[in-house]
Design an enzyme around this catalytic site. Sequence first.
Site, PDB file in Angstrom:
ATOM      1  N   SER A 127     -10.045  62.218 -51.967  1.00  0.00           N
ATOM      2  CA  SER A 127     -11.379  62.036 -51.390  1.00  0.00           C
ATOM      3  C   SER A 127     -11.577  60.598 -50.937  1.00  0.00           C
ATOM      4  CB  SER A 127     -12.513  62.467 -52.337  1.00  0.00           C
ATOM      5  OG  SER A 127     -12.395  63.857 -52.618  1.00  0.00           O
ATOM      6  N   TYR A 146      -7.806  79.357 -55.024  1.00  0.00           N
ATOM      7  CA  TYR A 146      -9.231  79.656 -55.135  1.00  0.00           C
ATOM      8  C   TYR A 146      -9.271  80.931 -55.964  1.00  0.00           C
ATOM      9  CZ  TYR A 146     -10.911  76.252 -51.703  1.00  0.00           C
ATOM     10  OH  TYR A 146     -11.247  75.095 -51.055  1.00  0.00           O
ATOM     11  N   GLY A 170      -5.883  63.844 -47.355  1.00  0.00           N
ATOM     12  CA  GLY A 170      -6.632  64.983 -46.821  1.00  0.00           C
ATOM     13  C   GLY A 170      -6.791  64.943 -45.311  1.00  0.00           C
ATOM     14  N   HIS A 191     -13.873  66.970 -53.273  1.00  0.00           N
ATOM     15  CA  HIS A 191     -13.603  67.846 -52.131  1.00  0.00           C
ATOM     16  C   HIS A 191     -13.957  67.133 -50.810  1.00  0.00           C
ATOM     17  CE1 HIS A 191     -12.548  72.239 -51.765  1.00  0.00           C
ATOM     18  NE2 HIS A 191     -12.877  72.011 -50.517  1.00  0.00           N
ATOM     19  N   ARG A 211     -17.543  67.620 -49.447  1.00  0.00           N
ATOM     20  CA  ARG A 211     -17.883  68.878 -48.773  1.00  0.00           C
ATOM     21  C   ARG A 211     -18.663  69.838 -49.665  1.00  0.00           C
ATOM     22  NH1 ARG A 211     -14.720  69.730 -44.274  1.00  0.00           N
ATOM     23  NH2 ARG A 211     -14.364  71.963 -44.532  1.00  0.00           N
ATOM     24  N   SER A 235      -2.983  75.771 -49.442  1.00  0.00           N
ATOM     25  CA  SER A 235      -4.279  76.348 -49.814  1.00  0.00           C
ATOM     26  C   SER A 235      -4.247  77.873 -49.848  1.00  0.00           C
ATOM     27  CB  SER A 235      -5.326  75.899 -48.788  1.00  0.00           C
ATOM     28  OG  SER A 235      -6.475  76.695 -48.877  1.00  0.00           O
ATOM     29  N   LYS A 283      -8.381  70.860 -60.131  1.00  0.00           N
ATOM     30  CA  LYS A 283      -8.842  69.977 -59.043  1.00  0.00           C
ATOM     31  C   LYS A 283     -10.367  70.014 -58.949  1.00  0.00           C
ATOM     32  CE  LYS A 283      -8.207  69.305 -54.006  1.00  0.00           C
ATOM     33  NZ  LYS A 283      -9.329  69.886 -53.298  1.00  0.00           N
ATOM     34  N   THR A 321      -8.637  74.939 -57.871  1.00  0.00           N
ATOM     35  CA  THR A 321      -9.801  74.192 -57.384  1.00  0.00           C
ATOM     36  C   THR A 321     -11.069  74.747 -58.020  1.00  0.00           C
ATOM     37  OG1 THR A 321      -8.656  73.675 -55.352  1.00  0.00           O
ATOM     38  CG2 THR A 321     -11.056  73.488 -55.303  1.00  0.00           C
TER      39      THR A 321
HETATM   40  C1  LIG Z   1     -11.175  71.166 -43.440  1.00  0.00           C
HETATM   41  C2  LIG Z   1     -10.939  71.050 -44.915  1.00  0.00           C
HETATM   42  C3  LIG Z   1     -10.525  72.172 -45.613  1.00  0.00           C
HETATM   43  C4  LIG Z   1     -10.253  72.089 -46.984  1.00  0.00           C
HETATM   44  N1  LIG Z   1      -9.755  73.186 -47.634  1.00  0.00           N
HETATM   45  C5  LIG Z   1      -9.451  73.098 -48.941  1.00  0.00           C
HETATM   46  C6  LIG Z   1      -8.861  74.193 -49.598  1.00  0.00           C
HETATM   47  O1  LIG Z   1      -8.599  75.213 -49.007  1.00  0.00           O
HETATM   48  N2  LIG Z   1      -8.605  74.062 -50.923  1.00  0.00           N
HETATM   49  C7  LIG Z   1      -8.900  72.909 -51.624  1.00  0.00           C
HETATM   50  O2  LIG Z   1      -8.656  72.832 -52.823  1.00  0.00           O
HETATM   51  N3  LIG Z   1      -9.434  71.853 -50.999  1.00  0.00           N
HETATM   52  C8  LIG Z   1      -9.709  71.907 -49.673  1.00  0.00           C
HETATM   53  N4  LIG Z   1     -10.213  70.816 -49.043  1.00  0.00           N
HETATM   54  C9  LIG Z   1     -10.405  69.562 -49.804  1.00  0.00           C
HETATM   55  C10 LIG Z   1      -9.122  68.712 -49.798  1.00  0.00           C
HETATM   56  O3  LIG Z   1      -8.143  69.281 -50.599  1.00  0.00           O
HETATM   57  C11 LIG Z   1      -9.420  67.304 -50.320  1.00  0.00           C
HETATM   58  O4  LIG Z   1     -10.032  67.399 -51.582  1.00  0.00           O
HETATM   59  C12 LIG Z   1     -10.313  66.519 -49.376  1.00  0.00           C
HETATM   60  O5  LIG Z   1      -9.907  66.703 -48.047  1.00  0.00           O
HETATM   61  C13 LIG Z   1     -10.270  65.034 -49.722  1.00  0.00           C
HETATM   62  O6  LIG Z   1     -11.176  64.309 -48.934  1.00  0.00           O
HETATM   63  P1  LIG Z   1     -10.703  63.437 -47.664  1.00  0.00           P
HETATM   64  O7  LIG Z   1     -10.000  64.368 -46.747  1.00  0.00           O
HETATM   65  O8  LIG Z   1     -11.985  62.933 -47.082  1.00  0.00           O
HETATM   66  O9  LIG Z   1      -9.807  62.361 -48.176  1.00  0.00           O
HETATM   67  C14 LIG Z   1     -10.471  70.867 -47.666  1.00  0.00           C
HETATM   68  C15 LIG Z   1     -10.895  69.748 -46.962  1.00  0.00           C
HETATM   69  C16 LIG Z   1     -11.110  69.817 -45.600  1.00  0.00           C
HETATM   70  C17 LIG Z   1     -11.504  68.571 -44.858  1.00  0.00           C
END
Ligand SMILES: Cc1cc2nc3c(=O)[nH]c(=O)nc-3n(C[C@H](O)[C@H](O)[C@H](O)COP(=O)(O)O)c2cc1C
Length: 417
Positions: free
Chosen positions: A345, A181, A367, A313, A316, A157, A289, A207
Amino acid sequence: MAACGDAHRPARAVGSRPGAEPSQKGSAPVSQPLESYQDEIYLTGLTGTLPEFPADLGGLEEAARAVMTPRAHDYVAGAAGSGDTARENLEAFRRWRIVPRMLTDVSTPSYATSVLGTELTVPFLLAPIGVLKIAHPDGEAAVARAAAAQQVPMILSTAASTSIEDVAEANGDGQRWYQLYWPKDRAVGASLLGRAQAAGFSVLVVTLDTRTLAWRPRDLNNGYLPFLQGVGVQNYLSDPAFRAGLAGPVDDDLGPAILRWTQIFGDTSITWDDLPFLRQHWNGPIVLKGIMTAADALRAAKAGVDGLVVSNHGGRQVDGALGALDALPVIAEAVGSRLTVLFDSGIRGGADMLKALALGAQAVLLGRPYVYGLGLGGEAGVRHVLRALRTEFELTMRLTGLSRLSELGPDCLQRRA
Ligand SMILES: Cc1cc2nc3c(=O)[nH]c(=O)nc-3n(C[C@H](O)[C@H](O)[C@H](O)COP(=O)(O)O)c2cc1C
């Protein structure tokens, strides 16, 4: 009409141009050694030693709650708004049921594939997740070492708490992708991409769903955003273009650097017309993404990118959004023959992987579970999660009667009424 277990799609190296490689059907099956984690655990159990980490990947969240700080756990487990989308992501998997086939030869299985030039022993990669040092002091470096040891590619990331170069060093000869990002300051964006390429990251994941952060009640209730405390901004602090925009050295005072980070983190003005910037600065495959509709997927194909990640995501960003798995079939149908379609996800185990692949994903991203593994045991915890997921996936495939990924298709599933 193809049935579950027939060759549904040519076993082309995913990401290669369709038709460029012959179908594997009819060729001698090349078996691949299976992960032996299950045997290892039972044999160790004979000596009275129980596994250090829970075998149920969905149960890791609860286990990690005991060791992570409450606000770090909230940050990882939390979601946008009411948490509706995060729940829906998991629910969407429950609606699809696997339909096992019997008496097929699964003695020489291989679930290996290749995605955008990256070799996968089994079709999963580690999703980009920022600020990993809030889960464990070894953060991204521990994940990079575990991923390399288990031959699972990691996606780093932009919001990492360890610099691009340090993660590359920890990852050694592992396979790694870089997630961007897209910052408001184009010079910083170009610089991050240049550093990632120089450090051996082979694929760019951009993303799109987080140009600004959503309303996240658990973090708001804790008054906690790690970036403001200097965690998750390490790629910026170590960046020459970012530092050039500061009046003084970062080491003297973090305040102005963090203020600048808040000003440039996301760019809400970016549109499809801006995508050429990425090609100008990235010499390799580009993946978008956060795609959730067939219309956007077609737009991405038209824009000439190489792949996309169907993702919300992890719930989130848009509270109330549709479950990511529910978005997958129409997107795979629309662009699956032209683009590499990845999914994340809600992946919590081998059965979830099988379902997403059957519905058209060529590989999935894992994830939250690996972050809980990190919290529970650093590098060893992540290795556990990677080995457990691989073993569970391989077992589920064989028990469903499938010895190749190409035998997976929607008819391996039934939708619950
Ligand atoms: C704590 C946390 C931080 C994340 N940070 C990023 C990030 O920096 N960049 C990004 O593209 N996605 C980020 N994501 C999203 C993940 O890449 C992914 O899409 C997501 O965790 C998938 O859902 P799941 O973990 O419930 O399976 C983050 C997710 C979490 C839980």
